[in-house]
Scaffold this active site. Structure first.
Site, PDB file in Angstrom:
ATOM      1  N   SER A 128       0.837  -1.203   0.000  1.00 23.47           N
ATOM      2  CA  SER A 128       0.000   0.000   0.000  1.00 23.47           C
ATOM      3  C   SER A 128       0.872   1.253   0.000  1.00 23.47           C
ATOM      4  O   SER A 128       1.831   1.349   0.769  1.00 23.47           O
ATOM      5  CB  SER A 128      -0.892   0.011   1.247  1.00 23.47           C
ATOM      6  OG  SER A 128      -1.587   1.241   1.307  1.00 23.47           O
ATOM      7  N   VAL A 129       0.482   2.217  -0.803  1.00 21.50           N
ATOM      8  CA  VAL A 129       1.187   3.507  -0.781  1.00 21.50           C
ATOM      9  C   VAL A 129       0.863   4.283   0.493  1.00 21.50           C
ATOM     10  O   VAL A 129       1.537   5.270   0.802  1.00 21.50           O
ATOM     11  CB  VAL A 129       0.824   4.387  -2.006  1.00 21.50           C
ATOM     12  CG1 VAL A 129       1.165   3.695  -3.311  1.00 21.50           C
ATOM     13  CG2 VAL A 129      -0.650   4.806  -1.984  1.00 21.50           C
TER      14      VAL A 129
ATOM     15  N   ASN B 138       0.014   7.380  -8.846  1.00 24.26           N
ATOM     16  CA  ASN B 138      -1.296   7.300  -9.496  1.00 24.26           C
ATOM     17  C   ASN B 138      -2.360   6.645  -8.610  1.00 24.26           C
ATOM     18  O   ASN B 138      -3.544   6.878  -8.816  1.00 24.26           O
ATOM     19  CB  ASN B 138      -1.119   6.503 -10.808  1.00 24.26           C
ATOM     20  CG  ASN B 138      -2.437   6.051 -11.383  1.00 24.26           C
ATOM     21  OD1 ASN B 138      -3.118   6.816 -12.062  1.00 24.26           O
ATOM     22  ND2 ASN B 138      -2.821   4.799 -11.114  1.00 24.26           N
TER      23      ASN B 138
ATOM     24  N   SER C 104      -6.175  16.397  -9.887  1.00 18.68           N
ATOM     25  CA  SER C 104      -7.534  16.301 -10.435  1.00 18.68           C
ATOM     26  C   SER C 104      -8.124  17.695 -10.537  1.00 18.68           C
ATOM     27  O   SER C 104      -7.892  18.551  -9.662  1.00 18.68           O
ATOM     28  CB  SER C 104      -8.397  15.450  -9.514  1.00 18.68           C
ATOM     29  OG  SER C 104      -9.757  15.615  -9.848  1.00 18.68           O
TER      30      SER C 104
ATOM     31  N   TYR D  99     -10.990  14.879  -1.242  1.00 18.54           N
ATOM     32  CA  TYR D  99     -10.264  14.516  -2.461  1.00 18.54           C
ATOM     33  C   TYR D  99      -9.677  15.771  -3.134  1.00 18.54           C
ATOM     34  O   TYR D  99      -8.512  15.776  -3.556  1.00 18.54           O
ATOM     35  CB  TYR D  99     -11.260  13.804  -3.385  1.00 18.54           C
ATOM     36  CG  TYR D  99     -10.732  13.313  -4.691  1.00 18.54           C
ATOM     37  CD1 TYR D  99     -10.000  12.129  -4.768  1.00 18.54           C
ATOM     38  CD2 TYR D  99     -11.011  13.993  -5.878  1.00 18.54           C
ATOM     39  CE1 TYR D  99      -9.550  11.653  -5.996  1.00 18.54           C
ATOM     40  CE2 TYR D  99     -10.567  13.526  -7.099  1.00 18.54           C
ATOM     41  CZ  TYR D  99      -9.838  12.357  -7.149  1.00 18.54           C
ATOM     42  OH  TYR D  99      -9.395  11.891  -8.359  1.00 18.54           O
ATOM     43  N   GLY D 100     -10.487  16.821  -3.209  1.00 22.21           N
ATOM     44  CA  GLY D 100     -10.007  18.060  -3.837  1.00 22.21           C
ATOM     45  C   GLY D 100      -8.823  18.644  -3.096  1.00 22.21           C
ATOM     46  O   GLY D 100      -7.861  19.127  -3.712  1.00 22.21           O
TER      47      GLY D 100
ATOM     48  N   LYS E  64      -5.751  16.544  -3.793  1.00 20.53           N
ATOM     49  CA  LYS E  64      -5.321  16.669  -5.189  1.00 20.53           C
ATOM     50  C   LYS E  64      -4.660  18.031  -5.418  1.00 20.53           C
ATOM     51  O   LYS E  64      -3.707  18.141  -6.207  1.00 20.53           O
ATOM     52  CB  LYS E  64      -6.502  16.448  -6.132  1.00 20.53           C
ATOM     53  CG  LYS E  64      -6.968  14.997  -6.200  1.00 20.53           C
ATOM     54  CD  LYS E  64      -5.818  14.048  -6.536  1.00 20.53           C
ATOM     55  CE  LYS E  64      -6.254  12.727  -7.124  1.00 20.53           C
ATOM     56  NZ  LYS E  64      -5.126  11.792  -7.302  1.00 20.53           N
TER      57      LYS E  64
ATOM     58  N   ALA F 235     -10.804  10.616 -17.414  1.00 18.19           N
ATOM     59  CA  ALA F 235     -10.832   9.310 -18.079  1.00 18.19           C
ATOM     60  C   ALA F 235     -11.964   8.461 -17.526  1.00 18.19           C
ATOM     61  O   ALA F 235     -12.370   8.615 -16.371  1.00 18.19           O
ATOM     62  CB  ALA F 235      -9.507   8.574 -17.869  1.00 18.19           C
TER      63      ALA F 235
ATOM     64  N   ARG G 242     -13.413   2.808 -13.446  1.00 16.21           N
ATOM     65  CA  ARG G 242     -14.445   2.453 -12.443  1.00 16.21           C
ATOM     66  C   ARG G 242     -14.681   3.614 -11.474  1.00 16.21           C
ATOM     67  O   ARG G 242     -15.738   3.753 -10.898  1.00 16.21           O
ATOM     68  CB  ARG G 242     -14.035   1.185 -11.692  1.00 16.21           C
ATOM     69  CG  ARG G 242     -12.820   1.393 -10.819  1.00 16.21           C
ATOM     70  CD  ARG G 242     -12.523   0.197  -9.948  1.00 16.21           C
ATOM     71  NE  ARG G 242     -11.504   0.572  -8.982  1.00 16.21           N
ATOM     72  CZ  ARG G 242     -11.162  -0.144  -7.939  1.00 16.21           C
ATOM     73  NH1 ARG G 242     -11.742  -1.300  -7.711  1.00 16.21           N
ATOM     74  NH2 ARG G 242     -10.234   0.277  -7.118  1.00 16.21           N
TER      75      ARG G 242
HETATM   76  P1  NAI Z   1      -9.091   3.151 -10.460  1.00 14.81           P
HETATM   77  O1  NAI Z   1      -9.924   2.931  -9.252  1.00 14.81           O
HETATM   78  O2  NAI Z   1      -9.451   2.431 -11.723  1.00 14.81           O
HETATM   79  O3  NAI Z   1      -7.566   2.819 -10.151  1.00 14.81           O
HETATM   80  C1  NAI Z   1      -6.942   3.197  -8.961  1.00 14.81           C
HETATM   81  C2  NAI Z   1      -6.061   2.050  -8.521  1.00 14.81           C
HETATM   82  O4  NAI Z   1      -5.344   2.436  -7.345  1.00 14.81           O
HETATM   83  C3  NAI Z   1      -6.859   0.790  -8.169  1.00 14.81           C
HETATM   84  O5  NAI Z   1      -6.429  -0.310  -8.937  1.00 14.81           O
HETATM   85  C4  NAI Z   1      -6.601   0.597  -6.688  1.00 14.81           C
HETATM   86  O6  NAI Z   1      -6.544  -0.783  -6.290  1.00 14.81           O
HETATM   87  C5  NAI Z   1      -5.261   1.297  -6.506  1.00 14.81           C
HETATM   88  N1  NAI Z   1      -5.039   1.701  -5.124  1.00 14.81           N
HETATM   89  C6  NAI Z   1      -5.912   2.306  -4.288  1.00 14.81           C
HETATM   90  N2  NAI Z   1      -5.351   2.492  -3.081  1.00 14.81           N
HETATM   91  C7  NAI Z   1      -4.092   1.999  -3.153  1.00 14.81           C
HETATM   92  C8  NAI Z   1      -3.021   1.917  -2.217  1.00 14.81           C
HETATM   93  N3  NAI Z   1      -3.162   2.349  -0.957  1.00 14.81           N
HETATM   94  N4  NAI Z   1      -1.863   1.365  -2.623  1.00 14.81           N
HETATM   95  C9  NAI Z   1      -1.720   0.889  -3.883  1.00 14.81           C
HETATM   96  N5  NAI Z   1      -2.712   0.933  -4.805  1.00 14.81           N
HETATM   97  C10 NAI Z   1      -3.879   1.492  -4.440  1.00 14.81           C
HETATM   98  O7  NAI Z   1      -9.084   4.742 -10.714  1.00 14.81           O
HETATM   99  P2  NAI Z   1      -8.423   5.641 -11.880  1.00 14.81           P
HETATM  100  O8  NAI Z   1      -9.515   6.449 -12.446  1.00 14.81           O
HETATM  101  O9  NAI Z   1      -7.567   4.839 -12.761  1.00 14.81           O
HETATM  102  O10 NAI Z   1      -7.533   6.653 -11.000  1.00 14.81           O
HETATM  103  C11 NAI Z   1      -6.118   6.740 -11.080  1.00 14.81           C
HETATM  104  C12 NAI Z   1      -5.698   8.067 -10.494  1.00 14.81           C
HETATM  105  O11 NAI Z   1      -6.175   9.136 -11.309  1.00 14.81           O
HETATM  106  C13 NAI Z   1      -6.235   8.345  -9.092  1.00 14.81           C
HETATM  107  O12 NAI Z   1      -5.265   9.002  -8.336  1.00 14.81           O
HETATM  108  C14 NAI Z   1      -7.415   9.258  -9.350  1.00 14.81           C
HETATM  109  O13 NAI Z   1      -7.711  10.043  -8.223  1.00 14.81           O
HETATM  110  C15 NAI Z   1      -6.874  10.071 -10.509  1.00 14.81           C
HETATM  111  N6  NAI Z   1      -7.869  10.747 -11.293  1.00 14.81           N
HETATM  112  C16 NAI Z   1      -8.688  10.031 -12.107  1.00 14.81           C
HETATM  113  C17 NAI Z   1      -9.611  10.697 -12.891  1.00 14.81           C
HETATM  114  C18 NAI Z   1     -10.457   9.993 -13.872  1.00 14.81           C
HETATM  115  O14 NAI Z   1     -11.152  10.695 -14.649  1.00 14.81           O
HETATM  116  N7  NAI Z   1     -10.462   8.680 -13.907  1.00 14.81           N
HETATM  117  C19 NAI Z   1      -9.794  12.163 -12.794  1.00 14.81           C
HETATM  118  C20 NAI Z   1      -8.833  12.811 -11.950  1.00 14.81           C
HETATM  119  C21 NAI Z   1      -7.923  12.106 -11.222  1.00 14.81           C
END
Ligand code: NAI
Length: 301
Positions: free
Chosen positions: A74-75, A101, A153, A166-167, A170, A198, A201
Protein backbone atom coordinates in the site's frame (compact mmCIF):
# COMPACT_ATOMS: atom_id res chain seq x y z
CA UNK A 1 10.69 11.57 -35.87
CA UNK A 2 12.53 9.51 -33.27
CA UNK A 3 10.48 7.37 -30.92
CA UNK A 4 10.53 8.14 -27.19
CA UNK A 5 12.07 5.02 -25.62
CA UNK A 6 12.77 3.81 -22.08
CA UNK A 7 15.21 1.04 -22.88
CA UNK A 8 17.51 1.72 -19.93
CA UNK A 9 14.82 2.91 -17.54
CA UNK A 10 12.84 1.41 -14.69
CA UNK A 11 9.42 2.80 -13.82
CA UNK A 12 7.32 2.33 -10.70
CA UNK A 13 3.64 3.02 -11.25
CA UNK A 14 1.34 2.95 -8.25
CA UNK A 15 -2.25 1.79 -8.53
CA UNK A 16 -1.33 0.20 -11.87
CA UNK A 17 -3.63 -2.82 -11.61
CA UNK A 18 -6.50 -0.96 -13.24
CA UNK A 19 -7.62 2.20 -14.98
CA UNK A 20 -5.06 4.90 -15.68
CA UNK A 21 -2.17 3.19 -13.90
CA UNK A 22 -2.62 0.04 -15.99
CA UNK A 23 -2.60 2.12 -19.19
CA UNK A 24 0.60 3.94 -18.11
CA UNK A 25 2.32 0.67 -17.21
CA UNK A 26 1.44 -0.96 -20.53
CA UNK A 27 2.53 2.13 -22.50
CA UNK A 28 5.88 2.55 -20.74
CA UNK A 29 6.60 -1.20 -21.01
CA UNK A 30 5.73 -1.10 -24.73
CA UNK A 31 8.37 1.62 -25.07
CA UNK A 32 11.01 -0.52 -23.39
CA UNK A 33 10.73 0.38 -19.70
CA UNK A 34 11.03 -2.29 -17.05
CA UNK A 35 7.99 -1.71 -14.89
CA UNK A 36 6.98 -2.29 -11.28
CA UNK A 37 3.20 -2.68 -11.35
CA UNK A 38 2.08 -1.71 -7.85
CA UNK A 39 -1.51 -2.24 -6.76
CA UNK A 40 -3.06 -3.47 -3.56
CA UNK A 41 -6.22 -4.36 -5.47
CA UNK A 42 -8.82 -2.65 -3.29
CA UNK A 43 -12.30 -1.29 -3.94
CA UNK A 44 -12.88 2.30 -5.13
CA UNK A 45 -13.26 3.39 -1.49
CA UNK A 46 -9.93 1.77 -0.59
CA UNK A 47 -11.29 -1.20 1.33
CA UNK A 48 -10.18 -4.78 0.71
CA UNK A 49 -7.32 -5.97 -1.42
CA UNK A 50 -6.25 -8.72 -3.80
CA UNK A 51 -3.21 -9.50 -5.90
CA UNK A 52 -4.99 -10.29 -9.17
CA UNK A 53 -5.19 -6.75 -10.68
CA UNK A 54 -1.40 -6.23 -10.50
CA UNK A 55 -0.76 -9.84 -11.60
CA UNK A 56 -3.03 -9.46 -14.63
CA UNK A 57 -1.26 -6.31 -15.80
CA UNK A 58 2.14 -7.97 -15.38
CA UNK A 59 0.87 -10.96 -17.42
CA UNK A 60 -0.42 -8.59 -20.11
CA UNK A 61 2.94 -6.78 -20.33
CA UNK A 62 4.89 -10.05 -20.43
CA UNK A 63 2.57 -11.50 -23.09
CA UNK A 64 3.44 -8.49 -25.27
CA UNK A 65 7.17 -9.14 -24.75
CA UNK A 66 7.72 -6.54 -22.03
CA UNK A 67 9.35 -6.76 -18.61
CA UNK A 68 7.37 -6.19 -15.41
CA UNK A 69 6.99 -7.35 -11.83
CA UNK A 70 4.01 -7.05 -9.51
CA UNK A 71 3.99 -5.39 -6.12
CA UNK A 72 1.02 -5.39 -3.74
CA UNK A 73 2.15 -2.94 -1.04
CA UNK A 74 0.00 0.00 0.00
CA UNK A 75 1.19 3.51 -0.78
CA UNK A 76 -0.65 4.62 2.35
CA UNK A 77 2.22 3.68 4.69
CA UNK A 78 5.87 4.69 4.72
CA UNK A 79 6.76 0.98 4.94
CA UNK A 80 4.69 0.25 1.84
CA UNK A 81 6.33 3.07 -0.14
CA UNK A 82 9.80 1.96 0.92
CA UNK A 83 9.00 -1.67 0.05
CA UNK A 84 7.90 -0.91 -3.50
CA UNK A 85 11.00 1.21 -4.17
CA UNK A 86 13.11 -1.58 -2.65
CA UNK A 87 11.37 -4.09 -4.95
CA UNK A 88 12.36 -2.02 -8.00
CA UNK A 89 15.97 -1.82 -6.82
CA UNK A 90 16.13 -5.52 -5.89
CA UNK A 91 14.75 -6.68 -9.24
CA UNK A 92 16.19 -4.11 -11.63
CA UNK A 93 18.94 -2.30 -9.68
CA UNK A 94 17.63 1.19 -10.41
CA UNK A 95 14.57 3.42 -10.47
CA UNK A 96 14.19 6.23 -12.99
CA UNK A 97 10.48 7.02 -13.09
CA UNK A 98 7.77 7.20 -10.44
CA UNK A 99 4.15 7.75 -11.39
CA UNK A 100 2.09 8.44 -8.27
CA UNK A 101 -1.30 7.30 -9.50
CA UNK A 102 -2.92 5.13 -6.80
CA UNK A 103 -6.18 6.64 -5.62
CA UNK A 104 -9.47 6.13 -3.83
CA UNK A 105 -12.69 8.09 -3.43
CA UNK A 106 -14.84 8.77 -0.37
CA UNK A 107 -17.13 11.57 -1.47
CA UNK A 108 -19.42 13.38 1.00
CA UNK A 109 -20.80 16.90 1.15
CA UNK A 110 -18.59 19.04 3.37
CA UNK A 111 -20.80 19.34 6.48
CA UNK A 112 -21.19 15.55 6.68
CA UNK A 113 -17.50 14.75 6.27
CA UNK A 114 -15.87 12.77 9.08
CA UNK A 115 -12.46 11.22 9.70
CA UNK A 116 -13.75 8.09 7.92
CA UNK A 117 -13.82 10.02 4.64
CA UNK A 118 -10.89 12.31 5.31
CA UNK A 119 -8.09 10.19 6.74
CA UNK A 120 -7.91 7.38 4.15
CA UNK A 121 -8.08 9.88 1.28
CA UNK A 122 -5.20 11.88 2.77
CA UNK A 123 -3.28 8.67 3.44
CA UNK A 124 -3.54 7.26 -0.08
CA UNK A 125 -3.24 10.33 -2.27
CA UNK A 126 -1.14 12.81 -0.35
CA UNK A 127 0.86 10.81 2.16
CA UNK A 128 1.03 8.11 -0.51
CA UNK A 129 2.95 10.41 -2.85
CA UNK A 130 5.37 11.25 -0.02
CA UNK A 131 5.70 7.61 1.07
CA UNK A 132 6.74 6.50 -2.40
CA UNK A 133 8.59 9.57 -3.63
CA UNK A 134 10.91 10.10 -0.64
CA UNK A 135 12.73 6.75 -0.91
CA UNK A 136 12.66 7.05 -4.71
CA UNK A 137 14.05 10.60 -4.47
CA UNK A 138 17.00 9.54 -2.36
CA UNK A 139 17.92 6.90 -4.92
CA UNK A 140 17.40 9.29 -7.86
CA UNK A 141 19.47 11.96 -6.13
CA UNK A 142 22.40 9.56 -5.83
CA UNK A 143 22.18 8.75 -9.51
CA UNK A 144 21.50 12.34 -10.64
CA UNK A 145 18.38 11.49 -12.62
CA UNK A 146 14.69 11.03 -12.00
CA UNK A 147 11.21 11.68 -13.35
CA UNK A 148 8.24 12.05 -11.00
CA UNK A 149 4.69 12.39 -12.25
CA UNK A 150 1.90 13.08 -9.81
CA UNK A 151 -1.79 12.67 -10.44
CA UNK A 152 -3.96 15.60 -9.42
CA UNK A 153 -7.53 16.30 -10.44
CA UNK A 154 -9.70 19.13 -11.66
CA UNK A 155 -11.75 18.44 -8.52
CA UNK A 156 -8.94 20.04 -6.51
CA UNK A 157 -7.56 22.53 -9.02
CA UNK A 158 -10.94 23.92 -10.03
CA UNK A 159 -13.39 22.67 -7.35
CA UNK A 160 -16.17 20.06 -7.38
CA UNK A 161 -19.18 19.38 -5.17
CA UNK A 162 -18.82 16.66 -2.52
CA UNK A 163 -15.07 16.25 -2.89
CA UNK A 164 -13.54 18.47 -0.20
CA UNK A 165 -11.29 15.64 1.00
CA UNK A 166 -10.26 14.52 -2.46
CA UNK A 167 -10.01 18.06 -3.84
CA UNK A 168 -7.78 19.16 -0.97
CA UNK A 169 -5.31 16.31 -1.42
CA UNK A 170 -5.32 16.67 -5.19
CA UNK A 171 -4.51 20.38 -4.84
CA UNK A 172 -1.85 19.33 -2.32
CA UNK A 173 -0.23 17.21 -4.99
CA UNK A 174 0.14 20.31 -7.13
CA UNK A 175 1.95 22.03 -4.25
CA UNK A 176 4.15 18.98 -3.71
CA UNK A 177 5.01 18.89 -7.41
CA UNK A 178 5.99 22.56 -7.45
CA UNK A 179 8.35 22.15 -4.49
CA UNK A 180 9.89 18.97 -5.93
CA UNK A 181 10.48 20.86 -9.17
CA UNK A 182 12.41 23.52 -7.26
CA UNK A 183 14.37 21.04 -5.10
CA UNK A 184 15.01 18.70 -8.02
CA UNK A 185 16.48 21.29 -10.35
CA UNK A 186 20.11 20.77 -9.36
CA UNK A 187 19.65 17.01 -8.94
CA UNK A 188 18.47 16.08 -12.43
CA UNK A 189 15.04 15.21 -11.07
CA UNK A 190 11.90 16.65 -12.65
CA UNK A 191 8.37 16.66 -11.25
CA UNK A 192 5.18 17.37 -13.15
CA UNK A 193 1.51 16.85 -12.40
CA UNK A 194 -1.46 15.78 -14.49
CA UNK A 195 -5.17 16.37 -14.03
CA UNK A 196 -6.75 13.62 -16.13
CA UNK A 197 -10.29 12.97 -17.30
CA UNK A 198 -10.83 9.31 -18.08
CA UNK A 199 -13.53 6.67 -17.97
CA UNK A 200 -12.57 4.19 -15.24
CA UNK A 201 -14.44 2.45 -12.44
CA UNK A 202 -13.75 5.59 -10.37
CA UNK A 203 -15.62 7.88 -12.74
CA UNK A 204 -18.12 5.60 -14.53
CA UNK A 205 -20.99 6.90 -12.39
CA UNK A 206 -20.01 10.54 -12.97
CA UNK A 207 -18.98 10.72 -16.62
CA UNK A 208 -21.77 8.61 -18.16
CA UNK A 209 -22.14 8.45 -21.96
CA UNK A 210 -19.26 10.80 -22.71
CA UNK A 211 -17.01 8.15 -21.19
CA UNK A 212 -16.50 6.51 -24.54
CA UNK A 213 -14.43 9.54 -25.58
CA UNK A 214 -12.17 9.23 -22.54
CA UNK A 215 -10.26 5.95 -22.65
CA UNK A 216 -7.51 5.68 -19.98
CA UNK A 217 -5.04 5.00 -22.82
CA UNK A 218 -5.50 8.61 -23.96
CA UNK A 219 -3.79 9.85 -20.77
CA UNK A 220 -0.65 7.73 -21.10
CA UNK A 221 1.05 9.53 -24.04
CA UNK A 222 1.46 12.63 -21.87
CA UNK A 223 2.78 10.51 -19.00
CA UNK A 224 5.22 8.79 -21.36
CA UNK A 225 6.51 12.16 -22.57
CA UNK A 226 6.89 13.61 -19.05
CA UNK A 227 8.62 10.41 -17.91
CA UNK A 228 11.09 10.39 -20.78
CA UNK A 229 14.75 11.45 -20.69
CA UNK A 230 14.09 13.85 -23.56
CA UNK A 231 11.55 15.85 -21.52
CA UNK A 232 13.18 18.81 -19.76
CA UNK A 233 9.94 20.18 -18.28
CA UNK A 234 9.52 20.50 -14.55
CA UNK A 235 6.87 22.03 -12.29
CA UNK A 236 4.19 21.96 -14.97
CA UNK A 237 0.55 20.97 -14.63
CA UNK A 238 -1.52 19.55 -17.47
CA UNK A 239 -5.17 18.83 -18.15
CA UNK A 240 -5.42 15.68 -20.26
CA UNK A 241 -8.14 13.42 -21.61
CA UNK A 242 -9.49 11.84 -24.76
CA UNK A 243 -6.60 13.10 -26.89
CA UNK A 244 -6.67 16.67 -25.55
CA UNK A 245 -3.68 18.06 -23.61
CA UNK A 246 -3.47 21.59 -22.22
CA UNK A 247 -1.29 23.37 -19.67
CA UNK A 248 -2.91 24.49 -16.44
CA UNK A 249 -1.30 27.76 -15.41
CA UNK A 250 -0.97 29.26 -11.96
CA UNK A 251 -0.98 32.90 -12.85
CA UNK A 252 -1.07 36.16 -10.96
CA UNK A 253 -2.65 39.35 -12.22
CA UNK A 254 -0.64 42.57 -12.21
CA UNK A 255 -3.07 43.84 -9.58
CA UNK A 256 -2.70 47.20 -7.90
CA UNK A 257 -0.03 48.62 -5.61
CA UNK A 258 -0.63 51.49 -3.23
CA UNK A 259 1.66 52.80 -0.52
CA UNK A 260 -1.27 53.05 1.93
CA UNK A 261 -3.72 50.35 0.87
CA UNK A 262 -7.19 50.52 2.42
CA UNK A 263 -10.25 48.23 2.34
CA UNK A 264 -12.00 50.93 0.33
CA UNK A 265 -9.34 51.03 -2.36
CA UNK A 266 -9.53 47.24 -2.63
CA UNK A 267 -13.31 47.61 -3.08
CA UNK A 268 -13.01 50.44 -5.57
CA UNK A 269 -10.25 48.84 -7.63
CA UNK A 270 -11.33 45.18 -7.47
CA UNK A 271 -11.86 45.16 -11.24
CA UNK A 272 -8.19 46.06 -11.77
CA UNK A 273 -7.09 43.48 -9.18
CA UNK A 274 -8.96 40.74 -11.01
CA UNK A 275 -8.02 41.90 -14.53
CA UNK A 276 -6.01 39.11 -16.18
CA UNK A 277 -4.35 41.42 -18.74
CA UNK A 278 -0.55 40.91 -18.55
CA UNK A 279 -0.93 38.25 -15.84
CA UNK A 280 2.33 36.41 -15.20
CA UNK A 281 3.00 32.76 -14.39
CA UNK A 282 5.74 32.40 -11.74
CA UNK A 283 7.79 29.21 -11.96
CA UNK A 284 8.56 29.48 -8.24
CA UNK A 285 8.14 31.64 -5.13
CA UNK A 286 11.36 33.61 -5.67
CA UNK A 287 10.12 34.76 -9.05
CA UNK A 288 6.81 35.82 -7.54
CA UNK A 289 8.53 37.74 -4.74
CA UNK A 290 10.75 39.55 -7.25
CA UNK A 291 7.62 40.74 -9.03
CA UNK A 292 6.17 41.88 -5.68
CA UNK A 293 9.27 43.89 -4.78
CA UNK A 294 9.35 45.41 -8.27
CA UNK A 295 5.74 46.54 -7.81
CA UNK A 296 6.55 48.00 -4.36
CA UNK A 297 9.59 49.80 -5.76
CA UNK A 298 7.30 51.21 -8.45
CA UNK A 299 5.05 53.03 -5.94
CA UNK A 300 8.02 54.24 -3.85
CA UNK A 301 9.78 55.70 -6.87
P1 NAI B 1 -9.09 3.15 -10.46
O1 NAI B 1 -9.92 2.93 -9.25
O2 NAI B 1 -9.45 2.43 -11.72
O3 NAI B 1 -7.57 2.82 -10.15
C1 NAI B 1 -6.94 3.20 -8.96
C2 NAI B 1 -6.06 2.05 -8.52
O4 NAI B 1 -5.34 2.44 -7.34
C3 NAI B 1 -6.86 0.79 -8.17
O5 NAI B 1 -6.43 -0.31 -8.94
C4 NAI B 1 -6.60 0.60 -6.69
O6 NAI B 1 -6.54 -0.78 -6.29
C5 NAI B 1 -5.26 1.30 -6.51
N1 NAI B 1 -5.04 1.70 -5.12
C6 NAI B 1 -5.91 2.31 -4.29
N2 NAI B 1 -5.35 2.49 -3.08
C7 NAI B 1 -4.09 2.00 -3.15
C8 NAI B 1 -3.02 1.92 -2.22
N3 NAI B 1 -3.16 2.35 -0.96
N4 NAI B 1 -1.86 1.37 -2.62
C9 NAI B 1 -1.72 0.89 -3.88
N5 NAI B 1 -2.71 0.93 -4.80
C10 NAI B 1 -3.88 1.49 -4.44
O7 NAI B 1 -9.08 4.74 -10.71
P2 NAI B 1 -8.42 5.64 -11.88
O8 NAI B 1 -9.52 6.45 -12.45
O9 NAI B 1 -7.57 4.84 -12.76
O10 NAI B 1 -7.53 6.65 -11.00
C11 NAI B 1 -6.12 6.74 -11.08
C12 NAI B 1 -5.70 8.07 -10.49
O11 NAI B 1 -6.18 9.14 -11.31
C13 NAI B 1 -6.23 8.34 -9.09
O12 NAI B 1 -5.26 9.00 -8.34
C14 NAI B 1 -7.41 9.26 -9.35
O13 NAI B 1 -7.71 10.04 -8.22
C15 NAI B 1 -6.87 10.07 -10.51
N6 NAI B 1 -7.87 10.75 -11.29
C16 NAI B 1 -8.69 10.03 -12.11
C17 NAI B 1 -9.61 10.70 -12.89
C18 NAI B 1 -10.46 9.99 -13.87
O14 NAI B 1 -11.15 10.70 -14.65
N7 NAI B 1 -10.46 8.68 -13.91
C19 NAI B 1 -9.79 12.16 -12.79
C20 NAI B 1 -8.83 12.81 -11.95
C21 NAI B 1 -7.92 12.11 -11.22
Amino acid sequence: MSELRFDSDVALITGAGRGLGRAHAVELARRGARVVVNDLGGAVDGTGGESSPADEVVAEIRAAGGIAIANYDSVATAEGGAAMVAAALAEFGRLDVVVNNAGILRDKSFGKMTAAELDPVIAVHLRGAFNVSIPAWNHMKERGYGRIINTSSGAGLFGNFGQANYGAVKAGLLGLTRVLAVEGKKLGITANVIAPAAFTRMTEGIIGDLGKLLAPETISPLVAYLANRECPLTGHAFAVGGGHVAAILISETRGITESALTAESVRDRIGEILDPTDAFTPPDLNFELRELFAALEGVRA
